[in-house]
Design an enzyme around this catalytic site. Structure first.
Site, PDB file in Angstrom:
ATOM      1  N   ASP A 104      26.635 -27.652 -95.502  1.00 40.68           N
ATOM      2  CA  ASP A 104      27.015 -26.722 -96.465  1.00 40.68           C
ATOM      3  C   ASP A 104      27.486 -27.402 -97.874  1.00 40.68           C
ATOM      4  O   ASP A 104      27.846 -28.751 -97.666  1.00 40.68           O
ATOM      5  CB  ASP A 104      28.380 -26.105 -95.974  1.00 40.68           C
ATOM      6  CG  ASP A 104      27.850 -25.003 -94.453  1.00 40.68           C
ATOM      7  OD1 ASP A 104      26.934 -24.668 -94.483  1.00 40.68           O
ATOM      8  OD2 ASP A 104      28.876 -24.861 -93.644  1.00 40.68           O
TER       9      ASP A 104
HETATM   10  N1  URA Z   1      28.511 -26.598 -89.221  1.00 42.81           N
HETATM   11  C1  URA Z   1      28.948 -26.116 -90.397  1.00 42.81           C
HETATM   12  O1  URA Z   1      29.382 -25.157 -90.139  1.00 42.81           O
HETATM   13  N2  URA Z   1      28.385 -26.289 -91.473  1.00 42.81           N
HETATM   14  C2  URA Z   1      27.856 -27.485 -91.728  1.00 42.81           C
HETATM   15  O2  URA Z   1      27.504 -27.943 -92.816  1.00 42.81           O
HETATM   16  C3  URA Z   1      27.126 -28.126 -90.536  1.00 42.81           C
HETATM   17  C4  URA Z   1      27.490 -27.871 -89.667  1.00 42.81           C
END
Ligand code: URA
Length: 235
Positions: A104
């Protein structure tokens, strides 16, 4: 490997294939000391020495970088508006680099950047069950009930519950610190798993993907090429 000269050059330096062809026809390229003006000329990627405007151009079939992704950058190759993780690789030899799996925008940590589609597939295919390890800080007290819920597989609003995951509590309090090991890579996987047990992820950092472990000497935004040992283990 034998490769057309225009392909060799366009995959190894800035410029489109047609720009490269024009430059070759103009006589800007030398192979083993001789000017070659035919873009279709075949070069041996291992043994031939190719010069463009007098500068050596080295061909790399694959490139592998470990990036410590900083927060605020999106996991993509290019974007017209947003800074992307591939933009952080400042001296790429290849133009076809992409991140293996997504983190993310607000997440940090290990991201493999390569142009090796076969390796990416092996690491990301749900059938291969490659473990991903994350460090997280979450709002609320992490408990043994959460550990058990993760072990069983929590409901993240999909058809099926999440696959069983490992939850290791490092510190439990108003804000808890945990390590989570998951085998899937669904959108917001870890955040949704914590949401399912009533907790909000405040900070998320990926530490490991399969055998590849984040080099903690890399500050957020820094990267390095994978070493032989890391590559052998991954491949
Ligand atoms: N899980 C999440 O919630 N975000 C990420 O970036 C990776 C795994």
């Amino acid at each position: 490997m034998k490769l057309r000269l225009d392909k060799y050059l366009s995959e190894s330096m800035p410029g489109t294939r047609s720009e490269v062809k024009k430059a070759v026809r103009k006589g800007m390229v030398q192979v083993n000391g001789h000017t070659v003006q035919k873009p279709e000329y075949h070069v041996d990627t291992e043994n031939d020495q190719v010069l463009f405007a007098g500068k050596r151009v080295v061909y790399a079939e694959y490139e592998y970088y470990m990036l410590n992704k900083p927060s605020g950058v999106i996991s993509a190759s290019t974007d017209p508006r947003e800074p992307c993780v591939v933009d952080l690789i400042t001296e790429p030899k290849r133009k076809d680099l992409f991140p293996v799996g997504r983190l993310d925008r607000d997440a940090e940590g290990l991201l493999l950047i390569t142009n090796d589609g076969g390796l990416a597939h092996r690491l990301l295919s749900p059938k291969k069950h490659v473990d991903k390890v994350y460090y997280a800080r979450v709002r609320g007290q992490a408990t043994q009930r959460d550990v058990e819920a993760f072990r069983q597989g929590v409901d993240i609003g999909e058809e099926k519950p999440a696959l069983p995951a490992g939850l290791h509590i490092l510190d439990s309090g108003e804000v808890s610190e945990v390590k989570v090991t998951v085998r899937e890579g669904k959108f917001h996987q870890v955040k949704r798993m914590f949401q399912a047990v009533g907790k909000e992820v405040l900070y998320l950092k990926r530490l490991q993907m399969g055998t590849l472990v984040l080099d903690e000497t890399l500050k957020p935004g820094e990267y390095r090429t994978l070493n032989r040992n890391e590559l052998d283990k991954l491949c």
